[in-house]
Enzyme design. Structure first.
Site, PDB file in Angstrom:
ATOM      1  N   SER A  88     -54.431  10.228 -36.590  1.00  0.00           N
ATOM      2  CA  SER A  88     -53.514  10.070 -37.720  1.00  0.00           C
ATOM      3  C   SER A  88     -52.058  10.094 -37.257  1.00  0.00           C
ATOM      4  O   SER A  88     -51.726  10.753 -36.262  1.00  0.00           O
ATOM      5  CB  SER A  88     -53.751  11.191 -38.726  1.00  0.00           C
ATOM      6  OG  SER A  88     -53.151  10.890 -39.969  1.00  0.00           O
ATOM      7  N   PRO A  89     -51.152   9.398 -37.960  1.00  0.00           N
ATOM      8  CA  PRO A  89     -49.727   9.485 -37.616  1.00  0.00           C
ATOM      9  C   PRO A  89     -49.237  10.922 -37.694  1.00  0.00           C
ATOM     10  O   PRO A  89     -49.510  11.626 -38.669  1.00  0.00           O
ATOM     11  CB  PRO A  89     -49.052   8.613 -38.680  1.00  0.00           C
ATOM     12  CG  PRO A  89     -50.136   7.691 -39.162  1.00  0.00           C
ATOM     13  CD  PRO A  89     -51.401   8.478 -39.077  1.00  0.00           C
TER      14      PRO A  89
ATOM     15  N   GLN B 134     -46.857   2.609 -37.616  1.00  0.00           N
ATOM     16  CA  GLN B 134     -46.607   2.871 -39.030  1.00  0.00           C
ATOM     17  C   GLN B 134     -45.112   2.710 -39.284  1.00  0.00           C
ATOM     18  O   GLN B 134     -44.293   3.439 -38.717  1.00  0.00           O
ATOM     19  CB  GLN B 134     -47.049   4.289 -39.417  1.00  0.00           C
ATOM     20  CG  GLN B 134     -46.929   4.580 -40.908  1.00  0.00           C
ATOM     21  CD  GLN B 134     -47.202   6.047 -41.235  1.00  0.00           C
ATOM     22  OE1 GLN B 134     -46.402   6.911 -40.892  1.00  0.00           O
ATOM     23  NE2 GLN B 134     -48.341   6.327 -41.861  1.00  0.00           N
TER      24      GLN B 134
ATOM     25  N   TYR C 206     -41.524   9.096 -49.459  1.00  0.00           N
ATOM     26  CA  TYR C 206     -40.510   8.326 -48.749  1.00  0.00           C
ATOM     27  C   TYR C 206     -40.128   7.115 -49.605  1.00  0.00           C
ATOM     28  O   TYR C 206     -40.566   6.982 -50.749  1.00  0.00           O
ATOM     29  CB  TYR C 206     -41.015   7.956 -47.359  1.00  0.00           C
ATOM     30  CG  TYR C 206     -41.290   9.185 -46.501  1.00  0.00           C
ATOM     31  CD1 TYR C 206     -40.298  10.157 -46.317  1.00  0.00           C
ATOM     32  CD2 TYR C 206     -42.532   9.401 -45.910  1.00  0.00           C
ATOM     33  CE1 TYR C 206     -40.545  11.300 -45.558  1.00  0.00           C
ATOM     34  CE2 TYR C 206     -42.777  10.542 -45.153  1.00  0.00           C
ATOM     35  CZ  TYR C 206     -41.782  11.482 -44.982  1.00  0.00           C
ATOM     36  OH  TYR C 206     -42.026  12.608 -44.243  1.00  0.00           O
TER      37      TYR C 206
ATOM     38  N   ARG D 226     -50.483   2.974 -46.436  1.00  0.00           N
ATOM     39  CA  ARG D 226     -50.749   4.371 -46.783  1.00  0.00           C
ATOM     40  C   ARG D 226     -50.115   4.681 -48.129  1.00  0.00           C
ATOM     41  O   ARG D 226     -48.931   4.388 -48.346  1.00  0.00           O
ATOM     42  CB  ARG D 226     -50.226   5.342 -45.722  1.00  0.00           C
ATOM     43  CG  ARG D 226     -50.367   6.813 -46.141  1.00  0.00           C
ATOM     44  CD  ARG D 226     -50.079   7.796 -45.030  1.00  0.00           C
ATOM     45  NE  ARG D 226     -51.244   7.947 -44.164  1.00  0.00           N
ATOM     46  CZ  ARG D 226     -51.474   9.038 -43.410  1.00  0.00           C
ATOM     47  NH1 ARG D 226     -50.618  10.050 -43.403  1.00  0.00           N
ATOM     48  NH2 ARG D 226     -52.546   9.110 -42.643  1.00  0.00           N
TER      49      ARG D 226
ATOM     50  N   ARG E 145     -54.625  17.336 -36.928  1.00  0.00           N
ATOM     51  CA  ARG E 145     -54.654  18.634 -36.242  1.00  0.00           C
ATOM     52  C   ARG E 145     -55.776  18.751 -35.209  1.00  0.00           C
ATOM     53  O   ARG E 145     -55.559  19.324 -34.141  1.00  0.00           O
ATOM     54  CB  ARG E 145     -54.734  19.762 -37.275  1.00  0.00           C
ATOM     55  CG  ARG E 145     -53.420  19.966 -38.031  1.00  0.00           C
ATOM     56  CD  ARG E 145     -53.530  21.107 -39.049  1.00  0.00           C
ATOM     57  NE  ARG E 145     -52.271  21.348 -39.722  1.00  0.00           N
ATOM     58  CZ  ARG E 145     -51.866  20.692 -40.809  1.00  0.00           C
ATOM     59  NH1 ARG E 145     -52.633  19.758 -41.329  1.00  0.00           N
ATOM     60  NH2 ARG E 145     -50.701  20.967 -41.379  1.00  0.00           N
TER      61      ARG E 145
END
Length: 810
Positions: free
Chosen positions: A465-466, A544, A626, A674, A768
């Protein structure tokens, strides 16, 4: 064989929590009737696990010589019996406003763990229960006339009335005063007259409501209606049956509880219930109608009701479970949806824990604190599983088009307590058939099956994942980025994503964010891309692209997350002039037409550079508050022009940016988006809007939707938990028909396999776990015994492809 604790348990007939128990006026007896003669049992299997409860009272115990128990359900009765058994000198009184023979529901399911705890705490009760238990192993899922059977699960049930008889008799033998047909005195009166008050008075607990300011309860009413009925024959398995009617989807939950009887619960969405006319039927008419709908399952037999009423399930959560000398147990403290069969189980285990705590601590406050400390984590875990199961059935209509075995696998794993690995142990034949339907090559776990997006074939379903690193200089990625991304590419993932790469200096989150607004930045990214493709062949590298919007110009995460810079702040732009946190973050400037065109051009220029860098996939970041996400959410877009208002208006600018980027991005390379499928805040993006957003991007050419949630507004209240965001991905995948990436608290390869096989996701993104172990994917292959093309160890690392021994094995 695995014990039933980890299976999605069948419903159990605890008192329907939404139906208040009517008071009666008959004179109360003071003792319970003796139990009836036990029926001949099936051969029982001893409990496999238990939580041992001591029965010896320690020298220093709290003063509880007078105990009041409000409510004569299983939890209240068992608490009364245990507390009396611990100290025969205590005066223990149970108030129950119904008659001894009154009961709500029919059968009760108890796990082996619960039975083990009962055996250790009170062998007399355990032996009485054991003689009457009905056990079975199979689950049948009937879907579009196709019956899929899964075995190896292990259930134990008995009649609720029989359970109450056993507990009545045990209380009477121990000298507990049972006051039936009698309302308990008010809560404050009981508390003043007794050393301990045990509130076991159900979901509508008067005791809890009397002290509501202290307990601080939250009661959530859900979207389905259900009714508890019975059939006068025993099903040979737990049976889930789906009926697709002209009014909508209905479901049957049925299971045996004695030699000639089964519980049968009928459930459906509220709107289906109304469309079918159930809101105008009485008990007898509803019972007859349900029998006709599920006539095939019942073999044409009738159903039987007993004070059965249609109701909506309510989830009860309390911030605290005790106040002074009053403590909550069972449904008064918490509820868990009947589809995982935990209501009576939780209540009985509450009673076990409470008695143990009272017998093991010197003061009552210490005992009640210990009781809550032990039980709360267990209950919270159960409620999370129950919420997932409840939500699955609420959204059942969106799942019925799945093939029969995949549908059955999805149903069995709905609560996340049953997984692919768990089912493989219980029923390898069933699991192998599901894997074959999915397309797994022989000996290949689901996560190691390839997946194609446009012209890109991913060798496995794992995505790194980013993850924002915040260590760039002037937007230029450095050695840290090379090592971070290179290590995870060498670690075997099918797709490795960059952090959010910003399209302009003003679009950064922090001064440490990477960018693609200069050729120098592009050159650095090209070096990273070249390393990944040369040293980790078969691993795809995705970029991304995003713009921070109103969440920019902040410190690095470890310096103060979302805190503005102490100096050198740059101006912000957004959909509307709303600061992320009023009084903390600066107020952004609302983009005008010229500003919108400029941002769109920045995205296009960054995409052109990304293509030249050799990235295999581009993801447009429209989540987490964002810039583009700020246009999508009604909480952050208050515009009155063509780029605001209804969802079509809020979608306009993100779609314009997507179209501009898609036009310059190579046609054979996939683009994903996303999104935040919910804002976790009142008035934010709804589930239906999230589906509509995904559908709009799909219609414009998106190849997959990366489904995240939240981080849009500062005052969000997320419902965190294991794979907590996957229901949103699931719904989008199956309503829109577009591949989805599931993300959020997915931490095990077993979870990845389960989500893929159930049809809830096509790819799984993990962050993680890849920080903890860059070789997470290769280790997942080794732990599953997989050695194939989807998880190739780099040649220099092959000696590490086996787990090192940790000690002598002789």
């Amino acid at each position: 064989m695995a014990g039933p604790l980890t299976v999605p348990g069948p419903p159990e007939t605890t008192r329907p929590p939404e139906t208040a128990r009517p008071p009666t006026t008959a004179p109360p007896p003071t003792t319970a009737p003796p139990p009836t003669t036990p029926r001949a049992p099936t051969t029982p299997r001893p409990p496999t696990t238990s939580r041992a409860r001591t029965t010896a009272q320690p020298p220093a115990a709290p003063r509880t010589s007078s105990i009041a128990v409000v409510g004569g359900g299983p939890g209240g009765l068992y608490a009364a019996a245990l507390l009396k058994r611990l100290d025969p000198g205590r005066e223990v009184t149970v108030w129950e406003r119904n008659a001894p023979s009154d009961t709500f529901g029919f059968g009760v399911v108890l796990s082996d763990e619960t039975l083990g705890g009962i055996r250790d705490a009170d062998p007399v009760v355990y032996e009485a229960l054991r003689r009457d238990l009905v056990r079975w192993d199979d689950i049948d899922v009937v879907h579009r006339s196709h019956r899929t059977r899964s075995t190896g699960h292990g259930f134990a049930a008995l009649g609720r009335r029989r359970l109450l008889e056993i507990l009545h008799a045990r209380c009477a033998d121990l000298g507990v005063r049972l006051r039936f047909r009698t309302e308990a005195p008010p809560a404050d009166v009981l508390a003043a007259r007794h050393d301990l008050v045990v509130a076991a008075d159900g979901v509508h607990s008067r005791t809890r409501e009397a002290h509501a300011p202290h307990f601080r309860p939250t009661v959530t009413t859900h979207r389905c209606r259900y009714i508890w009925l019975a059939a006068d024959f025993a099903f040979d398995a737990f049976r889930f049956e789906i009926a697709e009617t002209e009014y909508g989807v209905m479901q049957l939950h049925a299971y045996p509880y004695e030699a000639g009887a089964s519980t049968a619960i009928v459930e459906m969405r509220e709107e289906v219930w109304r469309a079918a006319g159930f809101d105008g039927l009485d008990e007898a008419e509803s019972t007859d109608r349900c029998a006709k709908i599920f006539a095939e399952a019942l073999g044409g037999r009738e159903l039987r009701a007993h004070r059965s009423a249609w109701t909506a399930f309510r989830t009860v959560v309390n911030e605290r479970w005790s106040y002074g000398n009053t403590v909550l147990v069972g449904d008064a403290a918490h509820t868990a949806h009947f589809s995982i069969g935990s209501g009576t189980k939780l209540a009985v285990e509450d009673a076990l824990a409470l008695a143990h705590a009272v017998g093991g601590h010197p003061t009552l406050p210490d005992a009640l604190a210990a009781y809550e400390a032990e039980r709360r984590p267990v209950v919270a875990s159960t409620q999370r599983a129950a919420a997932a199961s409840l939500h699955w059935f609420e959204e059942l209509a969106g799942r019925v088009d799945r093939p029969p075995r995949r549908f059955a696998f999805d149903l069995l794993t709905r609560s996340r307590r049953v997984t692919h690995a768990n089912l493989r142990l219980r029923d390898p034949a069933f699991t192998t058939a599901v894997e074959r339907d999915f397309g797994c090559p022989p000996g290949t776990p689901p996560m190691f099956t390839p997946f194609r997006l446009r012209g890109l074939t991913l060798r496995n379903r794992v995505v790194v994942s980013p993850m924002d690193l915040y260590v760039a200089e002037d937007g230029v990625p450095g050695d840290f980025h090379l090592v971070h991304l290179g290590a995870r590419a060498l670690g075997g993932a099918g797709l490795v994503m960059t952090e959010m790469v910003c399209v302009s200096p003003e679009g950064r989150i922090t001064p440490g964010c990477t960018g693609l607004w200069t050729d120098e930045q592009a050159a650095a990214w090209s070096g990273i891309s070249a390393f990944v493709h040369a040293q980790a062949p078969g691993t795809a590298l995705g970029v991304q692209l995003g713009h921070s919007g109103r969440k920019g110009s902040t410190r690095r995460m470890w310096e103060g997350i979302d805190q503005p810079l102490p100096a050198g702040n740059w101006p912000l732009v957004a959909a509307s002039p709303l600061p992320y946190r009023p009084g903390v973050n600066q107020t952004p400037r609302a983009l005008d037409r010229a500003g919108l065109a400029a941002v769109r051009a920045e995205f296009t220029a960054a995409a052109l550079r990304a293509a030249r860098c050799g990235f295999d996939l581009l993801e447009l970041h429209c989540a987490h508050g964002y810039l583009l996400s700020g246009f999508l959410s009604p909480l952050t877009n208050h515009r009155t022009d063509a780029y605001g208002g209804d969802l079509d208006g809020r979608l306009r600018f993100p779609l314009e940016v997507f179209d501009a980027v898609r036009e310059v991005w190579p046609a054979d390379r996939p683009m994903t988006v996303r999104i935040s499928a919910t804002d976790w805040a009142e008035g934010g993006t709804t589930d239906e809007e999230a589906v509509a957003v995904a559908r709009a991007f799909a219609e414009h050419g998106a190849d997959a939707i990366d489904v995240s949630t939240g981080q849009v507004v500062a005052d969000e209240t997320p419902a965190y938990g294991r794979s907590y965001q996957t229901p949103y991905a699931d719904r989008i995948r199956n309503e829109v028909g577009i591949p989805v990436v599931a993300v959020g608290a997915i931490s095990s390869w077993d979870d990845v396999n389960s989500l893929l096989l159930a049809g809830r996701a096509d790819l799984c993104a993990l962050a993680r776990p890849h920080l903890y172990d860059p070789h997470w994917t290769l280790h997942a292959a080794a732990e599953q015994g997989y050695q194939g093309p989807a998880a190739l160890w780099p040649a220099p690392y092959r000696a590490g492809s086996r787990r090192p021994p940790t000690g002598r094995r002789d």
